[in-house]
Design a protein around this motif. Structure first.
Motif, PDB file in Angstrom:
ATOM      1  N   THR A  68       1.651   3.217  -3.159  1.00  0.00           N
ATOM      2  CA  THR A  68       0.562   3.827  -3.925  1.00  0.00           C
ATOM      3  C   THR A  68       0.382   5.277  -3.499  1.00  0.00           C
ATOM      4  O   THR A  68       0.758   5.669  -2.397  1.00  0.00           O
ATOM      5  CB  THR A  68      -0.756   3.079  -3.704  1.00  0.00           C
ATOM      6  OG1 THR A  68      -1.195   3.269  -2.342  1.00  0.00           O
ATOM      7  CG2 THR A  68      -0.587   1.586  -3.977  1.00  0.00           C
ATOM      8  N   GLN A  69      -0.227   6.072  -4.372  1.00  0.00           N
ATOM      9  CA  GLN A  69      -0.456   7.480  -4.054  1.00  0.00           C
ATOM     10  C   GLN A  69      -1.387   7.635  -2.863  1.00  0.00           C
ATOM     11  O   GLN A  69      -1.233   8.551  -2.050  1.00  0.00           O
ATOM     12  CB  GLN A  69      -1.025   8.202  -5.272  1.00  0.00           C
ATOM     13  CG  GLN A  69      -1.125   9.703  -5.095  1.00  0.00           C
ATOM     14  CD  GLN A  69      -1.526  10.413  -6.377  1.00  0.00           C
ATOM     15  OE1 GLN A  69      -1.827   9.786  -7.386  1.00  0.00           O
ATOM     16  NE2 GLN A  69      -1.540  11.733  -6.342  1.00  0.00           N
ATOM     17  N   GLU A  70      -2.342   6.734  -2.717  1.00  0.00           N
ATOM     18  CA  GLU A  70      -3.316   6.824  -1.638  1.00  0.00           C
ATOM     19  C   GLU A  70      -2.676   6.687  -0.266  1.00  0.00           C
ATOM     20  O   GLU A  70      -3.054   7.379   0.687  1.00  0.00           O
ATOM     21  CB  GLU A  70      -4.396   5.748  -1.806  1.00  0.00           C
ATOM     22  CG  GLU A  70      -5.470   5.788  -0.730  1.00  0.00           C
ATOM     23  CD  GLU A  70      -6.512   4.693  -0.896  1.00  0.00           C
ATOM     24  OE1 GLU A  70      -7.461   4.662  -0.079  1.00  0.00           O
ATOM     25  OE2 GLU A  70      -6.385   3.868  -1.833  1.00  0.00           O
ATOM     26  N   HIS A  71      -1.702   5.794  -0.147  1.00  0.00           N
ATOM     27  CA  HIS A  71      -1.115   5.509   1.164  1.00  0.00           C
ATOM     28  C   HIS A  71       0.363   5.871   1.263  1.00  0.00           C
ATOM     29  O   HIS A  71       0.983   5.649   2.308  1.00  0.00           O
ATOM     30  CB  HIS A  71      -1.279   4.021   1.491  1.00  0.00           C
ATOM     31  CG  HIS A  71      -2.699   3.581   1.639  1.00  0.00           C
ATOM     32  ND1 HIS A  71      -3.482   3.922   2.716  1.00  0.00           N
ATOM     33  CD2 HIS A  71      -3.499   2.831   0.826  1.00  0.00           C
ATOM     34  CE1 HIS A  71      -4.692   3.391   2.582  1.00  0.00           C
ATOM     35  NE2 HIS A  71      -4.725   2.740   1.444  1.00  0.00           N
ATOM     36  N   GLU A 101       0.813  -1.217   0.000  1.00  0.00           N
ATOM     37  CA  GLU A 101       0.000   0.000   0.000  1.00  0.00           C
ATOM     38  C   GLU A 101       0.849   1.270   0.000  1.00  0.00           C
ATOM     39  O   GLU A 101       0.478   2.275  -0.627  1.00  0.00           O
ATOM     40  CB  GLU A 101      -0.919   0.007   1.224  1.00  0.00           C
ATOM     41  CG  GLU A 101      -2.039  -1.025   1.151  1.00  0.00           C
ATOM     42  CD  GLU A 101      -2.900  -1.050   2.402  1.00  0.00           C
ATOM     43  OE1 GLU A 101      -3.990  -1.636   2.354  1.00  0.00           O
ATOM     44  OE2 GLU A 101      -2.468  -0.485   3.444  1.00  0.00           O
TER      45      GLU A 101
END
Length: 501
Positions: free
Chosen positions: A231-234, A228
């Motif tokens: 990724t850009q989200e996390h 995770e």
């Protein structure tokens, strides 16, 4: 192997979160497998409150923090509880003799860059003085993130460290130690090292980024989180850095101390129980905690427990509306919350307690005994985290037969198996997933769990016993770390080998 852990937290000496649980247990577990381990950490004010003897030593030295500033310190010594693993404390009152570890309610201490640059440099000097030849230097989070880069950049590295490999564990990527470029001066190095391959990050100093690019191996506290954070989200802005070293990033799930967290022997509980007698034991604990907090006493009413920080990361923007909905609609549930944090959440929870004192219990602050009691008394344990590097409460919940309802992220996804037809058929179901992390999604997951508890008692018993029988001790995790250490050392000696893992 000789392994030295560098950390700012270790139970029982200093704690703000899960880092302390890991570094208070993992070194001892690895030591029991035939390796030699030690811990080096700051001598925070809290170490003297731990109730464990602290010894003075005759080891002292000074760190040249700048051309004009020479900062002295001495080493103190103790041991991890019930262990031969020594803990060496770097005693420097100017930096570490403070009420809190990193800051106050008003914010971080403004000299944290200087404080933890000193800790990193002093830790290297301490290793040279404890009489070991070290194989692995295991750093933890941003506070020790400069060490791998200092080891690589120092042409006069002490002989005890010259063959050592570095490992950095990321416990929570959101905390990075991000400071102005002027903080580089505290490293004592030539400014030529202030470049993007070493210390520089967008013309600032980022302690965690420095550790990531400099370490021989990076680990996270669960396999899912290792994926995770790329990724850009996390990724918290470091996803590109982590992706560039992806062949050196591995996830190893944290364990728990199953001697301390054992419902059959736990001295904190109102009644002890095991996997064969959980129905009666949990009912007795529920009745006792209901009486203690003034809740309506009933073994039939499901009790939903929450323990942890009152922070947005933990999903409180969804939790509070769901609790309010259950109160307003008079649903057959009770709730108990233990935690502290954001003043807004504390205020909203106090309002809920005042409005429904017989259905909602709240303890603002922390109580280790109460945390154990909530796990034993609760039917359901709720963790709708937006992200969760590993999580420990879901492991405690599994151990105590409190069915976890969790967001499938990070370590929660690695340790809790959603109750589906397939997972029931193969005997692995141990909890329920929240598929939409908003109030409706959280409520729906709770509804799924309540439906089973009320109407499928056999399935509920299966899910409880599956969780209680699962093994999340430190033994398996420690074995994986030892293997990774050995492979990392081999790779350092023979750099053409395939990366470890």
């Amino acid at each position: 192997m000789n392994i030295v852990f560098l950390t700012t937290e270790a139970v029982p000496f200093a704690k703000t979160g899960g880092l302390a649980d890991v570094c208070g247990t993992l070194p001892s577990e690895i030591g029991r497998s035939g390796n030699r381990t030690a811990v080096i950490m700051p001598a925070f004010r809290s170490i003297r409150r731990a109730g464990i003897p602290i010894q003075s030593t005759d080891i002292s030295f000074a760190v040249p923090m700048s051309n004009e500033k020479l900062v002295g310190c001495r080493l103190l010594k103790s041991n991890l509880p019930d262990s031969d693993t020594p803990v060496w404390f770097i005693d420097q009152p100017q930096y570490f003799d403070r009420e809190f570890l990193y800051g106050t309610s008003l914010g971080d201490y403004p000299d944290n860059d200087e404080r933890f640059a000193f800790f990193c440099r002093a830790a290297i000097m301490a290793i040279a003085r404890i009489g070991w030849s070290v194989d692995i230097v295991h750093c933890n989070d941003w506070q020790s993130g400069l060490v791998p880069a200092l080891m690589a950049a120092d042409p006069n590295l002490p002989p005890a460290l010259q063959k050592a490999a570095s490992v950095l564990t990321i416990h929570n990527l959101a905390y990075q130690g991000h400071f102005s470029r002027e903080a580089f001066a505290w490293t004592g190095l030539n400014w030529r090292h202030f470049n993007h391959n070493e210390f520089e990050y967008h013309n600032h100093v980022n302690f965690l980024k420095t550790g990531i690019v400099s370490s021989d191996v990076i680990t996270t506290v669960s396999p899912r989180y290792a994926q995770e954070i790329r990724t850009q989200e996390h990724g918290c802005g470091l996803e590109g850095v982590l992706d560039s070293v992806s062949d050196r990033v591995f996830g190893i799930t944290n364990g728990i101390d199953q001697e301390i967290w054992n419902p059959a022997t736990d001295p904190n509980l109102f009644a002890n129980y095991d996997v064969d007698h959980w129905q009666h034991g949990k009912a007795q604990n529920k009745l006792a905690i209901q009486k203690s907090f003034g809740l309506e006493e009933s073994t039939e009413t499901p009790l939903i427990g929450l323990v942890g920080r009152l922070a947005s990361q933990k999903g409180w923007d969804s939790i509070v509306p769901v609790i309010r909905r259950h109160m307003d609609e008079d649903r057959p549930t009770q709730w108990i919350v233990l935690g502290s944090g954001d003043a807004r959440y504390e205020r909203e929870l106090r309002e809920l307690q005042a409005a429904a004192p017989n259905r909602f219990a709240l303890h603002v602050g922390f109580s280790d005994a109460l945390a154990h009691q909530i796990e034993a008394a609760s039917d359901i344990f709720l963790m709708p985290s937006l992200y969760e590097p590993c999580g420990l409460n879901q492991l405690y919940s599994l151990r105590y037969g409190s069915v976890p309802v969790v967001t499938p992220t990070g370590g929660l996804a690695d340790t809790v198996v959603d109750a589906t037809d397939q997972s029931f058929a193969d005997g692995t179901a141990s909890g329920f997933y929240i598929y939409s992390n908003d109030p409706d999604g959280v409520d729906a997951a709770i509804g799924r769990s309540l439906e089973m508890r009320f109407h499928q008692s056999g399935a509920w018993s299966q899910i409880v016993t599956t969780g209680m029988k699962s093994d999340w001790s430190w033994t398996a995790s420690a074995e994986k770390y030892v293997q990774l250490y050995a492979e990392t050392l081999a790779l350092k000696v023979s750099p053409k080998r395939t990366p470890p893992g």
